[in-house]
Design a protein around this motif. Structure first.
Motif, PDB file in Angstrom:
ATOM      1  N   LEU A  65       0.826  -1.216   0.000  1.00  0.00           N
ATOM      2  CA  LEU A  65       0.000   0.000   0.000  1.00  0.00           C
ATOM      3  C   LEU A  65       0.859   1.264   0.000  1.00  0.00           C
ATOM      4  CD1 LEU A  65      -2.899  -1.075   2.369  1.00  0.00           C
ATOM      5  CD2 LEU A  65      -2.970  -0.787  -0.122  1.00  0.00           C
ATOM      6  N   GLU A  66       1.971   1.229   0.695  1.00  0.00           N
ATOM      7  CA  GLU A  66       2.901   2.369   0.684  1.00  0.00           C
ATOM      8  C   GLU A  66       3.464   2.578  -0.719  1.00  0.00           C
ATOM      9  OE1 GLU A  66       7.210   3.304   2.618  1.00  0.00           O
ATOM     10  OE2 GLU A  66       5.695   2.473   3.973  1.00  0.00           O
ATOM     11  N   ASP A  67       3.800   1.497  -1.390  1.00  0.00           N
ATOM     12  CA  ASP A  67       4.307   1.583  -2.761  1.00  0.00           C
ATOM     13  C   ASP A  67       3.237   2.138  -3.697  1.00  0.00           C
ATOM     14  OD1 ASP A  67       6.193   0.958  -4.983  1.00  0.00           O
ATOM     15  OD2 ASP A  67       4.612  -0.473  -5.521  1.00  0.00           O
ATOM     16  N   VAL A  68       1.995   1.688  -3.536  1.00  0.00           N
ATOM     17  CA  VAL A  68       0.896   2.171  -4.364  1.00  0.00           C
ATOM     18  C   VAL A  68       0.731   3.683  -4.184  1.00  0.00           C
ATOM     19  CG1 VAL A  68      -1.631   2.157  -4.561  1.00  0.00           C
ATOM     20  CG2 VAL A  68      -0.370  -0.001  -4.507  1.00  0.00           C
ATOM     21  N   ARG A  69       0.728   4.126  -2.951  1.00  0.00           N
ATOM     22  CA  ARG A  69       0.572   5.571  -2.688  1.00  0.00           C
ATOM     23  C   ARG A  69       1.715   6.363  -3.307  1.00  0.00           C
ATOM     24  NH1 ARG A  69      -0.989   3.422   2.469  1.00  0.00           N
ATOM     25  NH2 ARG A  69      -3.251   3.474   2.627  1.00  0.00           N
ATOM     26  N   ALA A  70       2.924   5.842  -3.213  1.00  0.00           N
ATOM     27  CA  ALA A  70       4.084   6.532  -3.799  1.00  0.00           C
ATOM     28  C   ALA A  70       3.963   6.617  -5.320  1.00  0.00           C
ATOM     29  CB  ALA A  70       5.375   5.821  -3.409  1.00  0.00           C
ATOM     30  N   ARG A  71       3.443   5.558  -5.953  1.00  0.00           N
ATOM     31  CA  ARG A  71       3.312   5.548  -7.406  1.00  0.00           C
ATOM     32  C   ARG A  71       2.255   6.521  -7.907  1.00  0.00           C
ATOM     33  NH1 ARG A  71       1.885   0.161  -9.173  1.00  0.00           N
ATOM     34  NH2 ARG A  71       1.644  -0.495  -7.042  1.00  0.00           N
ATOM     35  N   ILE A  72       1.217   6.786  -7.111  1.00  0.00           N
ATOM     36  CA  ILE A  72       0.182   7.705  -7.587  1.00  0.00           C
ATOM     37  C   ILE A  72       0.414   9.140  -7.119  1.00  0.00           C
ATOM     38  CG2 ILE A  72      -1.551   5.923  -7.899  1.00  0.00           C
ATOM     39  CD1 ILE A  72      -2.857   6.863  -5.315  1.00  0.00           C
ATOM     40  N   ASP A  73       1.446   9.359  -6.318  1.00  0.00           N
ATOM     41  CA  ASP A  73       1.742  10.718  -5.853  1.00  0.00           C
ATOM     42  C   ASP A  73       1.929  11.710  -6.990  1.00  0.00           C
ATOM     43  OD1 ASP A  73       1.447  10.329  -3.175  1.00  0.00           O
ATOM     44  OD2 ASP A  73       3.603  10.200  -2.726  1.00  0.00           O
ATOM     45  N   GLN A  74       2.576  11.286  -8.078  1.00  0.00           N
ATOM     46  CA  GLN A  74       2.835  12.217  -9.167  1.00  0.00           C
ATOM     47  C   GLN A  74       1.549  12.672  -9.844  1.00  0.00           C
ATOM     48  OE1 GLN A  74       5.528  10.319 -11.867  1.00  0.00           O
ATOM     49  NE2 GLN A  74       4.084   8.776 -12.531  1.00  0.00           N
ATOM     50  N   VAL A  75       0.553  11.791  -9.980  1.00  0.00           N
ATOM     51  CA  VAL A  75      -0.706  12.221 -10.589  1.00  0.00           C
ATOM     52  C   VAL A  75      -1.524  13.061  -9.628  1.00  0.00           C
ATOM     53  CG1 VAL A  75      -0.767  10.340 -12.256  1.00  0.00           C
ATOM     54  CG2 VAL A  75      -1.968  10.086 -10.113  1.00  0.00           C
ATOM     55  N   VAL A  76      -1.468  12.720  -8.355  1.00  0.00           N
ATOM     56  CA  VAL A  76      -2.160  13.517  -7.345  1.00  0.00           C
ATOM     57  C   VAL A  76      -1.625  14.947  -7.369  1.00  0.00           C
ATOM     58  CG1 VAL A  76      -2.387  13.823  -4.841  1.00  0.00           C
ATOM     59  CG2 VAL A  76      -2.821  11.590  -5.872  1.00  0.00           C
ATOM     60  N   LYS A  77      -0.322  15.072  -7.484  1.00  0.00           N
ATOM     61  CA  LYS A  77       0.313  16.393  -7.526  1.00  0.00           C
ATOM     62  C   LYS A  77      -0.204  17.206  -8.718  1.00  0.00           C
ATOM     63  CE  LYS A  77       4.842  18.580  -7.519  1.00  0.00           C
ATOM     64  NZ  LYS A  77       6.281  18.388  -7.590  1.00  0.00           N
ATOM     65  N   ILE A  78      -0.376  16.570  -9.862  1.00  0.00           N
ATOM     66  CA  ILE A  78      -0.881  17.265 -11.058  1.00  0.00           C
ATOM     67  C   ILE A  78      -2.297  17.776 -10.822  1.00  0.00           C
ATOM     68  CG2 ILE A  78      -1.604  16.922 -13.467  1.00  0.00           C
ATOM     69  CD1 ILE A  78       0.866  15.011 -13.683  1.00  0.00           C
ATOM     70  N   PHE A  79      -3.154  16.943 -10.243  1.00  0.00           N
ATOM     71  CA  PHE A  79      -4.524  17.384  -9.960  1.00  0.00           C
ATOM     72  C   PHE A  79      -4.526  18.536  -8.954  1.00  0.00           C
ATOM     73  CE2 PHE A  79      -5.730  12.975 -11.364  1.00  0.00           C
ATOM     74  CZ  PHE A  79      -6.381  13.381 -12.514  1.00  0.00           C
ATOM     75  N   GLU A  80      -3.687  18.450  -7.948  1.00  0.00           N
ATOM     76  CA  GLU A  80      -3.633  19.512  -6.945  1.00  0.00           C
ATOM     77  C   GLU A  80      -3.103  20.811  -7.539  1.00  0.00           C
ATOM     78  OE1 GLU A  80      -1.502  17.712  -3.675  1.00  0.00           O
ATOM     79  OE2 GLU A  80      -3.320  16.666  -3.000  1.00  0.00           O
ATOM     80  N   GLU A  81      -2.076  20.728  -8.387  1.00  0.00           N
ATOM     81  CA  GLU A  81      -1.529  21.936  -9.027  1.00  0.00           C
ATOM     82  C   GLU A  81      -2.557  22.608  -9.931  1.00  0.00           C
ATOM     83  OE1 GLU A  81       1.906  20.402 -11.049  1.00  0.00           O
ATOM     84  OE2 GLU A  81       3.182  20.550  -9.258  1.00  0.00           O
ATOM     85  N   ASN A  82      -3.480  21.835 -10.487  1.00  0.00           N
ATOM     86  CA  ASN A  82      -4.516  22.369 -11.373  1.00  0.00           C
ATOM     87  C   ASN A  82      -5.842  22.602 -10.654  1.00  0.00           C
ATOM     88  OD1 ASN A  82      -3.498  22.401 -14.346  1.00  0.00           O
ATOM     89  ND2 ASN A  82      -2.666  20.524 -13.451  1.00  0.00           N
ATOM     90  N   SER A  83      -5.837  22.451  -9.336  1.00  0.00           N
ATOM     91  CA  SER A  83      -7.044  22.635  -8.508  1.00  0.00           C
ATOM     92  C   SER A  83      -8.215  21.783  -8.989  1.00  0.00           C
ATOM     93  CB  SER A  83      -7.448  24.110  -8.465  1.00  0.00           C
ATOM     94  OG  SER A  83      -6.407  24.881  -7.931  1.00  0.00           O
ATOM     95  N   ILE A  84      -7.914  20.549  -9.364  1.00  0.00           N
ATOM     96  CA  ILE A  84      -8.941  19.609  -9.819  1.00  0.00           C
ATOM     97  C   ILE A  84      -9.274  18.679  -8.653  1.00  0.00           C
ATOM     98  CG2 ILE A  84      -9.480  17.726 -11.415  1.00  0.00           C
ATOM     99  CD1 ILE A  84      -9.181  20.407 -12.847  1.00  0.00           C
ATOM    100  N   PRO A  85     -10.543  18.672  -8.234  1.00  0.00           N
ATOM    101  CA  PRO A  85     -10.915  17.755  -7.146  1.00  0.00           C
ATOM    102  C   PRO A  85     -10.867  16.295  -7.615  1.00  0.00           C
ATOM    103  CG  PRO A  85     -12.826  18.964  -7.950  1.00  0.00           C
ATOM    104  CD  PRO A  85     -11.649  19.473  -8.707  1.00  0.00           C
ATOM    105  N   TYR A  86     -10.471  15.416  -6.723  1.00  0.00           N
ATOM    106  CA  TYR A  86     -10.324  14.004  -7.059  1.00  0.00           C
ATOM    107  C   TYR A  86     -10.557  13.166  -5.806  1.00  0.00           C
ATOM    108  CZ  TYR A  86      -5.915  14.541  -4.653  1.00  0.00           C
ATOM    109  OH  TYR A  86      -4.971  14.805  -3.690  1.00  0.00           O
ATOM    110  N   HIS A  87     -10.786  11.894  -6.046  1.00  0.00           N
ATOM    111  CA  HIS A  87     -10.879  10.905  -4.967  1.00  0.00           C
ATOM    112  C   HIS A  87      -9.936   9.769  -5.334  1.00  0.00           C
ATOM    113  CE1 HIS A  87     -14.436  12.800  -3.277  1.00  0.00           C
ATOM    114  NE2 HIS A  87     -14.869  12.931  -4.514  1.00  0.00           N
ATOM    115  N   ILE A  88      -9.370   9.149  -4.330  1.00  0.00           N
ATOM    116  CA  ILE A  88      -8.487   8.003  -4.560  1.00  0.00           C
ATOM    117  C   ILE A  88      -9.172   6.757  -4.026  1.00  0.00           C
ATOM    118  CG2 ILE A  88      -6.291   6.913  -3.956  1.00  0.00           C
ATOM    119  CD1 ILE A  88      -5.120   9.739  -3.650  1.00  0.00           C
ATOM    120  N   LYS A  89      -9.124   5.702  -4.811  1.00  0.00           N
ATOM    121  CA  LYS A  89      -9.644   4.411  -4.366  1.00  0.00           C
ATOM    122  C   LYS A  89      -8.565   3.375  -4.620  1.00  0.00           C
ATOM    123  CE  LYS A  89     -13.021   1.263  -3.645  1.00  0.00           C
ATOM    124  NZ  LYS A  89     -14.412   1.000  -3.685  1.00  0.00           N
ATOM    125  N   ILE A  90      -8.237   2.634  -3.580  1.00  0.00           N
ATOM    126  CA  ILE A  90      -7.294   1.528  -3.712  1.00  0.00           C
ATOM    127  C   ILE A  90      -8.099   0.250  -3.518  1.00  0.00           C
ATOM    128  CG2 ILE A  90      -5.232   0.418  -2.790  1.00  0.00           C
ATOM    129  CD1 ILE A  90      -4.328   3.225  -1.837  1.00  0.00           C
TER     130      ILE A  90
END
Length: 146
Positions: A65-90
């Motif tokens: 789960l830690e690895d999964v979170r690390a792998r999606i951090d880069q896309v989360v950062k893009i959504f946050e930089e563009n002020s796009i709301p999102y939800h994460i589901k693992i």
């Protein structure tokens, strides 16, 4: 047009490109919903290996789960930089079945996936390419980015 976008990702190199495309599709319409989905696969291990890891204080599920979170951090950062709301589901399970099930549960009206050609020839022959299977099985439109 598309209000509920499901973005299944494994954190592959094409993931940031897909995240940027979603940001372009949504632009200023923040009423749209984006769900980032990652399907974690937990390996079946012999019980003696599990016990040894547990005794050493290593919990395989936590590491994965830690690895999964690390792998999606880069896309989360893009959504946050563009002020796009999102939800994460693992989720866990077979990737294709799980993505289809989650798309239905989320009532996605668009599934955006990447085609990165990382499947082996044997996988393609016997299991089929994941992207092709999603195109064939999804109830909603599937956008594929290269």
């Amino acid at each position: 047009m598309f209000n509920r976008i499901l973005f299944p990702t494994s954190g592959s190199p094409i993931s940031p490109k897909i995240a940027n495309m979603i940001c372009q599709l949504i632009k200023e319409d923040h009423d749209r919903q984006v769900q980032i989905l990652t399907v974690a696969e937990f390996p079946n291990m012999p019980s003696n290996v599990s016990m040894l890891l547990d005794d050493a204080g290593v919990h395989v599920e936590d590491v994965i789960l830690e690895d999964v979170r690390a792998r999606i951090d880069q896309v989360v950062k893009i959504f946050e930089e563009n002020s796009i709301p999102y939800h994460i589901k693992i989720a866990t399970g077979d990737p294709i079945k799980t993505i289809i099930k989650e798309a239905d549960a989320f009532q996605a009206d668009l599934l955006i996936v990447g085609h990165h050609g990382e499947s082996s020839f044997a996988d393609f022959l016997f299991k089929g390419n994941i992207t092709v299977q999603l195109i064939n099985e999804a109830k909603c439109p599937v956008m594929v980015l290269k």
